[in-house]
Design a protein around this motif. Sequence first.
Motif, PDB file in Angstrom:
ATOM      1  N   ALA A  19       0.858  -1.190   0.000  1.00 29.42           N
ATOM      2  CA  ALA A  19       0.000   0.000   0.000  1.00 29.42           C
ATOM      3  C   ALA A  19       0.896   1.242   0.000  1.00 29.42           C
ATOM      4  O   ALA A  19       2.106   1.157  -0.225  1.00 29.42           O
ATOM      5  CB  ALA A  19      -0.907  -0.015   1.228  1.00 29.42           C
ATOM      6  N   GLY A  20       0.249   2.402   0.237  1.00 33.59           N
ATOM      7  CA  GLY A  20       1.023   3.631   0.418  1.00 33.59           C
ATOM      8  C   GLY A  20       1.840   4.040  -0.804  1.00 33.59           C
ATOM      9  O   GLY A  20       1.543   3.658  -1.941  1.00 33.59           O
ATOM     10  N   ILE A  21       2.865   4.816  -0.508  1.00 36.03           N
ATOM     11  CA  ILE A  21       3.716   5.396  -1.552  1.00 36.03           C
ATOM     12  C   ILE A  21       4.300   4.337  -2.491  1.00 36.03           C
ATOM     13  O   ILE A  21       4.308   4.513  -3.709  1.00 36.03           O
ATOM     14  CB  ILE A  21       4.893   6.158  -0.866  1.00 36.03           C
ATOM     15  CG1 ILE A  21       4.382   7.373  -0.078  1.00 36.03           C
ATOM     16  CG2 ILE A  21       5.966   6.541  -1.865  1.00 36.03           C
ATOM     17  CD1 ILE A  21       3.923   8.523  -0.913  1.00 36.03           C
ATOM     18  N   ILE A 107      -8.167   4.242   8.286  1.00 33.44           N
ATOM     19  CA  ILE A 107      -7.980   3.030   9.094  1.00 33.44           C
ATOM     20  C   ILE A 107      -7.353   1.952   8.205  1.00 33.44           C
ATOM     21  O   ILE A 107      -7.817   1.731   7.085  1.00 33.44           O
ATOM     22  CB  ILE A 107      -9.350   2.513   9.611  1.00 33.44           C
ATOM     23  CG1 ILE A 107     -10.130   3.650  10.279  1.00 33.44           C
ATOM     24  CG2 ILE A 107      -9.174   1.332  10.574  1.00 33.44           C
ATOM     25  CD1 ILE A 107     -11.605   3.403  10.415  1.00 33.44           C
ATOM     26  N   ALA A 108      -6.326   1.280   8.699  1.00 33.55           N
ATOM     27  CA  ALA A 108      -5.717   0.188   7.936  1.00 33.55           C
ATOM     28  C   ALA A 108      -6.590  -1.056   8.056  1.00 33.55           C
ATOM     29  O   ALA A 108      -7.416  -1.152   8.968  1.00 33.55           O
ATOM     30  CB  ALA A 108      -4.324  -0.093   8.489  1.00 33.55           C
ATOM     31  N   SER A 109      -6.397  -2.010   7.135  1.00 35.71           N
ATOM     32  CA  SER A 109      -7.204  -3.245   7.205  1.00 35.71           C
ATOM     33  C   SER A 109      -6.963  -3.969   8.538  1.00 35.71           C
ATOM     34  O   SER A 109      -7.804  -4.718   9.014  1.00 35.71           O
ATOM     35  CB  SER A 109      -6.932  -4.147   6.008  1.00 35.71           C
ATOM     36  OG  SER A 109      -5.620  -3.997   5.581  1.00 35.71           O
ATOM     37  N   PHE A 113      -5.631   2.985  13.410  1.00 35.05           N
ATOM     38  CA  PHE A 113      -5.935   4.306  12.862  1.00 35.05           C
ATOM     39  C   PHE A 113      -4.697   4.900  12.208  1.00 35.05           C
ATOM     40  O   PHE A 113      -3.612   4.896  12.796  1.00 35.05           O
ATOM     41  CB  PHE A 113      -6.484   5.242  13.949  1.00 35.05           C
ATOM     42  CG  PHE A 113      -7.978   5.203  13.977  1.00 35.05           C
ATOM     43  CD1 PHE A 113      -8.732   6.065  13.199  1.00 35.05           C
ATOM     44  CD2 PHE A 113      -8.632   4.249  14.735  1.00 35.05           C
ATOM     45  CE1 PHE A 113     -10.124   5.993  13.192  1.00 35.05           C
ATOM     46  CE2 PHE A 113     -10.020   4.168  14.731  1.00 35.05           C
ATOM     47  CZ  PHE A 113     -10.765   5.044  13.958  1.00 35.05           C
ATOM     48  N   LEU A 114      -4.856   5.400  10.993  1.00 37.00           N
ATOM     49  CA  LEU A 114      -3.729   6.005  10.270  1.00 37.00           C
ATOM     50  C   LEU A 114      -3.858   7.520  10.244  1.00 37.00           C
ATOM     51  O   LEU A 114      -3.066   8.209   9.619  1.00 37.00           O
ATOM     52  CB  LEU A 114      -3.661   5.445   8.842  1.00 37.00           C
ATOM     53  CG  LEU A 114      -3.420   3.934   8.752  1.00 37.00           C
ATOM     54  CD1 LEU A 114      -3.481   3.472   7.300  1.00 37.00           C
ATOM     55  CD2 LEU A 114      -2.085   3.552   9.362  1.00 37.00           C
ATOM     56  N   PHE A 115      -4.919   8.026  10.892  1.00 34.54           N
ATOM     57  CA  PHE A 115      -5.139   9.472  10.965  1.00 34.54           C
ATOM     58  C   PHE A 115      -5.769   9.753  12.318  1.00 34.54           C
ATOM     59  O   PHE A 115      -6.510   8.924  12.851  1.00 34.54           O
ATOM     60  CB  PHE A 115      -6.084   9.940   9.845  1.00 34.54           C
ATOM     61  CG  PHE A 115      -6.037  11.419   9.594  1.00 34.54           C
ATOM     62  CD1 PHE A 115      -5.234  11.940   8.589  1.00 34.54           C
ATOM     63  CD2 PHE A 115      -6.774  12.306  10.371  1.00 34.54           C
ATOM     64  CE1 PHE A 115      -5.166  13.304   8.371  1.00 34.54           C
ATOM     65  CE2 PHE A 115      -6.714  13.675  10.150  1.00 34.54           C
ATOM     66  CZ  PHE A 115      -5.905  14.177   9.143  1.00 34.54           C
TER      67      PHE A 115
HETATM   68  O1  PXL Z   1      -4.404   0.987   2.220  1.00 37.54           O
HETATM   69  C1  PXL Z   1      -4.374   2.165   2.901  1.00 37.54           C
HETATM   70  C2  PXL Z   1      -2.986   2.530   3.336  1.00 37.54           C
HETATM   71  C3  PXL Z   1      -2.377   3.623   2.779  1.00 37.54           C
HETATM   72  N1  PXL Z   1      -1.144   4.025   3.129  1.00 37.54           N
HETATM   73  C4  PXL Z   1      -0.454   3.355   4.038  1.00 37.54           C
HETATM   74  C5  PXL Z   1      -0.992   2.242   4.635  1.00 37.54           C
HETATM   75  C6  PXL Z   1      -2.301   1.811   4.287  1.00 37.54           C
HETATM   76  C7  PXL Z   1      -2.891   0.643   4.900  1.00 37.54           C
HETATM   77  O2  PXL Z   1      -2.313  -0.047   5.692  1.00 37.54           O
HETATM   78  O3  PXL Z   1      -0.283   1.598   5.543  1.00 37.54           O
HETATM   79  C8  PXL Z   1       0.922   3.816   4.391  1.00 37.54           C
END
Ligand code: PXL
Length: 245
Positions: A19-21, A107-109, A113-115
Amino acid sequence: MEQRPVCLSVGGSDSCAGAGIQADLRVFEALDVQGCSAITALTAQNPENILHIQASSITQFEAELQAISSYYNVACIKTGMLYDQTHIEALIPFIGDIPLIVDPVLIASSNTFLFDKETAKDAYEKLISLATLWTPNLQEASFFLRSDIVDAQEAARLLFDAFHTPVLLKGGHKEANTLHDVLCMDGILQTFSCQKQSLSISAAHGTGCRLASAIAAHIALGNALPLTIKLAHRWLQSDLQQANK
Ligand code: PXL
């Protein structure tokens, strides 16, 4: 100077790269656009667990945005994990009239919480108002509407009415054989359906990021909504099929 259109991914680094960058940059490369990044946070994770999150300093984050925007003619910005309100506020001055795809990653799977939950709604309001499209999943839609999602079409309309920005409500986390993503644009609804594939936890990780970055790449390549969504869906489905072989 790079000849291909340039897409800027603004989000978190994912150590397992699904995921992510890392995912966004792979999608940009696959769709033949030049990818750049501005990193809001570093995450230490695998597809099942997030072990640690470290925010990027605002000085570093702004310097990355400055480095990219002063050199490249960015054709589209895609946002993912933005970490907190301060990072969103630092990003806003760089947007100008660049098309913006907002994947409101909260929210990650793994349910981490990511925020910052307390400030997310207010923090995202301005950003979403500047977007070409935003792409919440059912869980994020429920957070922004402050209610459970019973009917995806009605929810997409409510999200459009609340933020006045085209919204693609992703049904990806719903149990069924067919996935339905609902676009509401100028009050008009359109559904994008595809066969649900049975994916391992690892293959499913980051599918939301990849759909949003594929949409951003197609916008950078000169396509408009809603065609970009159709093209991004088609690409993601074939990429998932390849990965499943
Ligand atoms: O999938 C969403 C997401 C986006 N960015 C980062 C993540 C996640 C989900 O875990 O870790 C960095």
